[in-house]
Structures are given as C-alpha cells and as structure tokens.
Design a protein around this motif. Structure first.
Motif, PDB file in Angstrom:
ATOM      1  N   VAL A  44      35.777  56.584   0.208  1.00 49.82           N
ATOM      2  CA  VAL A  44      35.398  55.448  -0.941  1.00 49.82           C
ATOM      3  C   VAL A  44      36.287  54.923  -1.824  1.00 49.82           C
ATOM      4  N   VAL A  45      37.295  56.009  -2.179  1.00 49.68           N
ATOM      5  CA  VAL A  45      38.189  55.877  -3.232  1.00 49.68           C
ATOM      6  C   VAL A  45      39.373  55.297  -2.180  1.00 49.68           C
ATOM      7  N   ALA A  46      39.523  55.388  -0.914  1.00 51.82           N
ATOM      8  CA  ALA A  46      40.440  54.837  -0.235  1.00 51.82           C
ATOM      9  C   ALA A  46      40.035  53.453   0.140  1.00 51.82           C
ATOM     10  N   LEU A  47      38.916  53.008   0.351  1.00 44.23           N
ATOM     11  CA  LEU A  47      38.426  52.009   0.563  1.00 44.23           C
ATOM     12  C   LEU A  47      38.727  50.970  -0.647  1.00 44.23           C
ATOM     13  N   VAL A  48      38.332  51.463  -1.821  1.00 36.86           N
ATOM     14  CA  VAL A  48      38.619  50.651  -3.160  1.00 36.86           C
ATOM     15  C   VAL A  48      40.052  50.340  -3.296  1.00 36.86           C
ATOM     16  N   THR A  49      40.664  51.506  -3.095  1.00 35.74           N
ATOM     17  CA  THR A  49      42.388  51.226  -3.256  1.00 35.74           C
ATOM     18  C   THR A  49      42.668  50.231  -2.446  1.00 35.74           C
ATOM     19  N   SER A  50      42.509  50.358  -1.165  1.00 35.61           N
ATOM     20  CA  SER A  50      42.837  49.203  -0.112  1.00 35.61           C
ATOM     21  C   SER A  50      42.352  47.918  -0.881  1.00 35.61           C
ATOM     22  N   PHE A  51      40.992  47.640  -1.045  1.00 39.19           N
ATOM     23  CA  PHE A  51      40.823  46.385  -1.621  1.00 39.19           C
ATOM     24  C   PHE A  51      41.628  45.922  -2.745  1.00 39.19           C
ATOM     25  N   THR A  52      41.727  46.923  -3.672  1.00 42.64           N
ATOM     26  CA  THR A  52      42.607  46.829  -5.067  1.00 42.64           C
ATOM     27  C   THR A  52      44.044  46.458  -4.499  1.00 42.64           C
ATOM     28  N   VAL A  53      44.790  46.772  -3.686  1.00 41.57           N
ATOM     29  CA  VAL A  53      46.045  46.368  -3.239  1.00 41.57           C
ATOM     30  C   VAL A  53      46.030  45.227  -2.693  1.00 41.57           C
ATOM     31  N   GLY A  54      44.899  44.707  -1.917  1.00 40.17           N
ATOM     32  CA  GLY A  54      44.995  43.208  -1.721  1.00 40.17           C
ATOM     33  C   GLY A  54      44.720  42.227  -2.608  1.00 40.17           C
ATOM     34  N   HIS A  55      43.878  42.669  -3.405  1.00 41.94           N
ATOM     35  CA  HIS A  55      43.357  41.494  -4.566  1.00 41.94           C
ATOM     36  C   HIS A  55      44.553  41.495  -5.517  1.00 41.94           C
ATOM     37  N   SER A  56      45.059  42.737  -5.573  1.00 43.40           N
ATOM     38  CA  SER A  56      46.160  42.644  -6.905  1.00 43.40           C
ATOM     39  C   SER A  56      47.281  41.719  -6.312  1.00 43.40           C
ATOM     40  N   ILE A  57      47.792  41.912  -4.922  1.00 39.75           N
ATOM     41  CA  ILE A  57      48.648  40.917  -4.811  1.00 39.75           C
ATOM     42  C   ILE A  57      48.439  39.430  -4.992  1.00 39.75           C
ATOM     43  N   THR A  58      47.340  38.912  -4.363  1.00 37.46           N
ATOM     44  CA  THR A  58      47.273  37.597  -4.511  1.00 37.46           C
ATOM     45  C   THR A  58      46.771  37.110  -5.615  1.00 37.46           C
ATOM     46  N   LEU A  59      46.096  38.063  -6.419  1.00 35.68           N
ATOM     47  CA  LEU A  59      45.756  37.852  -8.072  1.00 35.68           C
ATOM     48  C   LEU A  59      47.199  37.285  -8.713  1.00 35.68           C
ATOM     49  N   ALA A  60      48.092  38.323  -8.442  1.00 36.19           N
ATOM     50  CA  ALA A  60      49.460  38.117  -9.330  1.00 36.19           C
ATOM     51  C   ALA A  60      50.184  36.875  -8.581  1.00 36.19           C
ATOM     52  N   LEU A  61      50.299  36.651  -7.332  1.00 33.34           N
ATOM     53  CA  LEU A  61      50.812  35.631  -6.605  1.00 33.34           C
ATOM     54  C   LEU A  61      50.463  34.133  -7.038  1.00 33.34           C
ATOM     55  N   ALA A  62      48.946  34.193  -7.091  1.00 35.03           N
ATOM     56  CA  ALA A  62      48.486  32.947  -7.463  1.00 35.03           C
ATOM     57  C   ALA A  62      48.275  32.704  -8.875  1.00 35.03           C
ATOM     58  N   THR A  63      48.266  33.596  -9.761  1.00 39.89           N
ATOM     59  CA  THR A  63      48.444  33.496 -11.273  1.00 39.89           C
ATOM     60  C   THR A  63      49.836  33.041 -11.660  1.00 39.89           C
ATOM     61  N   LEU A  64      50.663  33.540 -11.064  1.00 41.36           N
ATOM     62  CA  LEU A  64      52.198  33.301 -11.329  1.00 41.36           C
ATOM     63  C   LEU A  64      52.671  31.728 -10.572  1.00 41.36           C
ATOM     64  N   ASN A  65      51.792  31.349  -9.819  1.00 38.68           N
ATOM     65  CA  ASN A  65      51.939  29.906  -9.357  1.00 38.68           C
ATOM     66  C   ASN A  65      53.049  30.186  -8.021  1.00 38.68           C
ATOM     67  N   VAL A  66      53.013  31.368  -7.404  1.00 41.01           N
ATOM     68  CA  VAL A  66      53.950  31.532  -6.089  1.00 41.01           C
ATOM     69  C   VAL A  66      53.176  31.104  -5.095  1.00 41.01           C
ATOM     70  N   VAL A  67      52.206  31.010  -4.875  1.00 36.14           N
ATOM     71  CA  VAL A  67      51.224  30.726  -3.711  1.00 36.14           C
ATOM     72  C   VAL A  67      50.246  29.680  -4.508  1.00 36.14           C
ATOM     73  N   ARG A  68      49.973  28.763  -3.323  1.00 31.54           N
ATOM     74  CA  ARG A  68      48.978  27.488  -3.830  1.00 31.54           C
ATOM     75  C   ARG A  68      47.730  27.761  -2.702  1.00 31.54           C
ATOM     76  N   TYR A  69      46.371  27.363  -3.042  1.00 32.48           N
ATOM     77  CA  TYR A  69      45.375  27.430  -2.277  1.00 32.48           C
ATOM     78  C   TYR A  69      44.477  26.612  -2.648  1.00 32.48           C
ATOM     79  N   SER A  70      43.350  26.408  -1.824  1.00 35.71           N
ATOM     80  CA  SER A  70      42.291  25.308  -1.869  1.00 35.71           C
ATOM     81  C   SER A  70      41.144  26.435  -2.604  1.00 35.71           C
ATOM     82  N   PRO A  71      40.661  26.015  -3.804  1.00 34.78           N
ATOM     83  CA  PRO A  71      39.391  26.901  -4.152  1.00 34.78           C
ATOM     84  C   PRO A  71      38.117  26.681  -3.392  1.00 34.78           C
TER      85      PRO A  71
END
Length: 201
Positions: A44-71
């Motif tokens: 479970v820790v490994a799953l949550v860590t994997s999920f965290t890695v994924g959403h941390s990347i796009t959370l940062a990129l989108a918040t800093l306006n590096v990537v654009r997306y359709s809500p």
C-alpha cells in the motif's frame, strides 16, 4: 514567505483531499486500496508513493503554468482512472493472494504493474488538484512554498484516508469475518458504480 503561509496551504491541501467534495479522489483511493489488508502495508505504501510521484509532477507543472490542459478533459479522465482500477480489482477477485515480493524478487516493488498504473493515474489526478490550487493562488507566478505545503497537506490527508480504509477492512475481515473476496467485490463494485455515474452525468 512566512511559516503562516506554509501552515495555511498545508491545511488547505489536507482539507481539499480529506473532504467529501473531493469524493472522486476519495473513491479512487478506495479502489486503489481495496485489494489489500493491513498486513500488506508495504504494498500500500508503494502504491501511494507511486500515486504521489505522479500527481506531484503534474500538480507542480500545471500550477507553475509549464503545462496546459483542459479541465473538462480531466474531469472525464479522473472517473476513467477509477473505472480501470476497479476493473483490475474485479479481474483479480477470487485469485489466490500473491505473496509480497521478497528480497530475491528481481522486480523493484515500485516498478510492478499496479504501481506503474498508480503513477500514471496520479498524473491525471495531479491536474485535478492543480485546478483548485491555481484558483487559490491567483496571479502568483512561482508559488514554490505554497505548492510544496499544499502537496504535503494533500499527502497527509491521503495517508489518513488510506489508514481509515485499511482499518475498516481489518475490522470487517478479522472481527466480522467478512471474506476478503467479498470485501474486494463490494468496495470495487461501489467505486465502479460511482465512477460510472460521474461519467454519464
């Protein structure tokens, strides 16, 4: 930036995930953890860590306006991640439980298929988180401290949710003698139903 700013965004991140209004993310976590019991905490820790890695990347990129997306597209993709997770659970239901990887297992735990999928789906959910965070930040161009504290808050809320799911599972499986397969089928079926409702509304 002051410690009060860090605390404020930490609380905002926590309440954003640990909130019934974020029920799509809550349902995903339920589906993600449904196949596991408390003794599987390493997985479970490994799953949550994997999920965290994924959403941390796009959370940062989108918040800093590096990537654009359709809500609208993200609103569609989030329930699809739940559907796919539930379908994977239903396929696995009834199969003999596999043993946790040993030290001699050549495949690192984070590189197994469920964890890679969790990381992939995390990329999508991170964009969903960023919509809320960007509304809070307004016109700030590089909100590094706010981004960090918000993400930590999300993780604390997420870990609490996962702990609750595992403890409820422990209660049902050990105390009430519910079959593990039944727990998996009911939780995955309920999550699947909610996700399909989100898709068609």
């Amino acid at each position: 930036m002051s410690s009060s700013v860090f605390t404020t965004y930490l609380q905002l991140g926590f309440h954003h995930i640990f909130n019934l209004q974020a029920y799509d993310h809550l349902v995903f976590l339920l589906a993600l953890c449904a196949p596991y019991v408390l003794q599987d905490w390493r997985r479970v820790v490994a799953l949550v860590t994997s999920f965290t890695v994924g959403h941390s990347i796009t959370l940062a990129l989108a918040t800093l306006n590096v990537v654009r997306y359709s809500p609208e597209l993200i609103e569609l993709l989030i329930p699809i991640t739940i559907v796919l997770t539930c379908l994977l659970n239903l396929v696995r239901a009834g199969r003999p439980a596999s043993r946790p990887p040993t030290r001699r297992d050549p495949t690192p735990l984070l590189l197994t298929l469920p964890n890679l999928l969790a990381a992939l789906f995390g990329l999508i959910h991170g964009l969903g988180f960023s919509s809320y965070l960007r509304e809070l930040l307004g016109q700030q161009s590089q909100p590094i401290l706010e981004l960090l504290s918000f993400n930590i808050g999300v993780e604390l809320g997420q870990l609490l949710i996962v702990a609750i799911i595992l403890l409820v599972g422990l209660l049902l499986l050990r105390v009430l003698n519910v079959a593990r397969r039944d727990w998996l089928l009911v939780t995955s079926g309920a999550a699947l139903g909610i996700a399909l409702t989100l898709l068609v509304k």
